[in-house]
Design an enzyme around this catalytic site. Sequence first.
Site, PDB file in Angstrom:
ATOM      1  N   GLY A 160      -7.132  -2.242  -5.085  1.00 53.70           N
ATOM      2  CA  GLY A 160      -8.284  -3.090  -4.798  1.00 53.70           C
ATOM      3  C   GLY A 160      -8.170  -4.399  -5.547  1.00 53.70           C
ATOM      4  O   GLY A 160      -8.057  -4.387  -6.770  1.00 53.70           O
ATOM      5  N   CYS A 201      -9.312   5.336   9.749  1.00 49.92           N
ATOM      6  CA  CYS A 201      -9.615   6.274   8.665  1.00 49.92           C
ATOM      7  C   CYS A 201     -11.100   6.197   8.347  1.00 49.92           C
ATOM      8  O   CYS A 201     -11.672   5.113   8.322  1.00 49.92           O
ATOM      9  CB  CYS A 201      -8.808   5.911   7.425  1.00 49.92           C
ATOM     10  SG  CYS A 201      -9.237   6.946   6.005  1.00 49.92           S
ATOM     11  N   TYR A 241       2.212   4.908   1.750  1.00 46.85           N
ATOM     12  CA  TYR A 241       2.007   3.496   1.435  1.00 46.85           C
ATOM     13  C   TYR A 241       1.083   3.207   0.260  1.00 46.85           C
ATOM     14  O   TYR A 241       1.392   2.380  -0.592  1.00 46.85           O
ATOM     15  CB  TYR A 241       1.483   2.778   2.698  1.00 46.85           C
ATOM     16  CG  TYR A 241       0.931   1.402   2.459  1.00 46.85           C
ATOM     17  CD1 TYR A 241       1.734   0.380   1.957  1.00 46.85           C
ATOM     18  CD2 TYR A 241      -0.408   1.111   2.738  1.00 46.85           C
ATOM     19  CE1 TYR A 241       1.210  -0.885   1.727  1.00 46.85           C
ATOM     20  CE2 TYR A 241      -0.931  -0.155   2.511  1.00 46.85           C
ATOM     21  CZ  TYR A 241      -0.113  -1.151   2.010  1.00 46.85           C
ATOM     22  OH  TYR A 241      -0.629  -2.395   1.783  1.00 46.85           O
ATOM     23  N   ASN A 280     -14.034   6.051  -5.611  1.00 44.66           N
ATOM     24  CA  ASN A 280     -12.943   5.794  -4.672  1.00 44.66           C
ATOM     25  C   ASN A 280     -13.141   6.754  -3.511  1.00 44.66           C
ATOM     26  O   ASN A 280     -13.113   7.969  -3.721  1.00 44.66           O
ATOM     27  CB  ASN A 280     -11.592   6.038  -5.352  1.00 44.66           C
ATOM     28  CG  ASN A 280     -10.403   5.975  -4.397  1.00 44.66           C
ATOM     29  OD1 ASN A 280      -9.385   6.611  -4.629  1.00 44.66           O
ATOM     30  ND2 ASN A 280     -10.522   5.232  -3.325  1.00 44.66           N
ATOM     31  N   GLY A 281     -13.382   6.211  -2.325  1.00 47.76           N
ATOM     32  CA  GLY A 281     -13.581   7.065  -1.165  1.00 47.76           C
ATOM     33  C   GLY A 281     -14.619   6.496  -0.229  1.00 47.76           C
ATOM     34  O   GLY A 281     -14.877   5.292  -0.228  1.00 47.76           O
ATOM     35  N   CYS A 300      -5.256   9.798  10.980  1.00 50.29           N
ATOM     36  CA  CYS A 300      -4.996   8.500  11.615  1.00 50.29           C
ATOM     37  C   CYS A 300      -3.715   8.528  12.456  1.00 50.29           C
ATOM     38  O   CYS A 300      -3.468   7.628  13.250  1.00 50.29           O
ATOM     39  CB  CYS A 300      -4.967   7.387  10.574  1.00 50.29           C
ATOM     40  SG  CYS A 300      -3.893   7.732   9.194  1.00 50.29           S
ATOM     41  N   SER A 328       6.430  -2.745   0.679  1.00 51.22           N
ATOM     42  CA  SER A 328       5.992  -1.443   1.185  1.00 51.22           C
ATOM     43  C   SER A 328       7.107  -0.630   1.844  1.00 51.22           C
ATOM     44  O   SER A 328       7.076   0.592   1.821  1.00 51.22           O
ATOM     45  CB  SER A 328       4.847  -1.643   2.169  1.00 51.22           C
ATOM     46  OG  SER A 328       5.232  -2.557   3.162  1.00 51.22           O
ATOM     47  N   CYS A 357      -4.955  12.883   1.404  1.00 53.30           N
ATOM     48  CA  CYS A 357      -4.518  11.802   2.304  1.00 53.30           C
ATOM     49  C   CYS A 357      -3.001  11.643   2.268  1.00 53.30           C
ATOM     50  O   CYS A 357      -2.434  11.233   1.253  1.00 53.30           O
ATOM     51  CB  CYS A 357      -5.177  10.491   1.885  1.00 53.30           C
ATOM     52  SG  CYS A 357      -4.536   9.068   2.779  1.00 53.30           S
ATOM     53  N   CYS A 381     -10.130   1.368  -3.502  1.00 51.59           N
ATOM     54  CA  CYS A 381     -10.574   1.397  -4.886  1.00 51.59           C
ATOM     55  C   CYS A 381      -9.659   2.229  -5.776  1.00 51.59           C
ATOM     56  O   CYS A 381      -9.044   3.180  -5.338  1.00 51.59           O
ATOM     57  CB  CYS A 381     -11.980   1.944  -5.067  1.00 51.59           C
ATOM     58  SG  CYS A 381     -13.186   0.944  -4.194  1.00 51.59           S
TER      59      CYS A 381
END
Length: 487
Positions: free
Chosen positions: A53, A409, A269, A129-130, A463, A310, A263, A27
């Site tokens: 998103g 994650c 990315y 967002n989360g 992760c 990416s 994060c 998001c």
Amino acid sequence: MSQIELPVVDRPGPPGRDGADRFHEECGVVGIWNHPEAARLAYLGLYALQHRGQEAAGIVATTPDRGGLVGVNGPGHVADVFDVEKLDALAGCAAIGHTRYSTAGDSSPKNIQPIQIECKFGHIAVCHNGNLVNAHILRHMLVQRGSIFRTTSDTEVLVHLFAKSGQTEELEAVAEAVRQAEGAFSLLFLTEDALYAVRDPRGFRPLLLGRAGDGYVVCSETCALDLLDGEYIRDIEAGELIRIDGDGVHSLKVFDEAPVSQCIFEHVYFARPDSRVFGRDVYKTRIKLGESLAKHTGVDADVVVPVPDSGLIAAIGYAQATGIPLEMGLIRNHYVGRTFIEPRQSIRNFGVRVKLNPVHAVLRGRRVILIDDSIVRGTTSRKLVQMARNAGATEVHFRVSSPPTTGPCHYGIDTPLRSELIAAQQSVEEIRQYLNADSLAYLPLESLQDSVEEERDRYCTACFSGNYPLAVPEPDHARSLFGKERH
Ligand code: SF4
């Protein structure tokens, strides 16, 4: 930083899109306060945040007479959801907007955000967002107390906590609601009188404050601010709640102090390379990742080829560090929609080739270094190696600008099961064999942490490292309460 070692079991993150071979951000949010074209600015902000998103978008705005809130939302890209007429209907001077990623097969319209309700405090809209790690517990408690949920989104829990608050002031009710949440949350609340922005105490997801004209902007990344011709003021601090109203910006600390866990994958990315997140240029950090990758995993070759888009910036860093020329040996089709109809007769690697096509003139007869930001399941990487070989590459060396992703994650990113993450199941040599690459190497974890310099302790690397900064729910319990959907 206090961290919790999770046992190595197949503990899923938020349910992943079946078969997806990338991680997905879940998001982007944007809020506008005190601007005559608030909804139009929110719309432009969402355009800039589309990468966070792509399955649905929504905007809720105040009305010119302050008589409630109105919203427009729908499935699809921002451009699919809004038109001039719809934006004209959102005529107030404050608005919040949301772009959403959800899992395939369950993108129910009822879960599209912002979520909007009317309660004793008046009208309120929320977007997020989360991912709340204790949402299942809070939802169970609220259901026991009579709450009726309209959606399967964890964000709705916050709406009910706000509506049921015993506080008499709106600000206290927002603070009381968010204090009960645990996990990753960069949240916006819009009421008839104020815009609230909250970042969880560990600050997993980015959120920043800026200015546009005489108004204020709150958004996930600076690229949204750039499109609005806005001016960056500062990041919303981890654990900070701000209220923006007719008297300006008011800041409160409403959470107990916690170690910050931003994060690190935002830099690898998720965030756009033209953004600054967590006070750091994403582009420069990605260049550094490429340079480190070259230093630690260098190999003799003729050409560096990024996996677009990416792997591009890390590949520039890699090429600059080694002196090996960078060329676009794979071209991405930017016009691919969410689904496409395959021909009845099989075309080799159709799914990947509709998005990426090799440039024979770059690859033919050359030793190639392919650079991507991560490997999730490995299926796409394997096809890309084969594609390069079919186009005439004599050697294909695969380099990854992050460490092996060995765990899901739980803090707002859509990831597959641990059992589907190739690096959780196989050694680097086994993965190399699966990819059919001449060599394979990842960026060491230590180098990834070095890329954020003295702030390394302020980042989550769970992760990659398995060090989860917050405990996560037992999957069966959480899923039985929420079904498959996330916001
Ligand atoms: S687990 Fe990975 S993707 Fe999730 S917040 Fe931590 S670093 Fe980011």
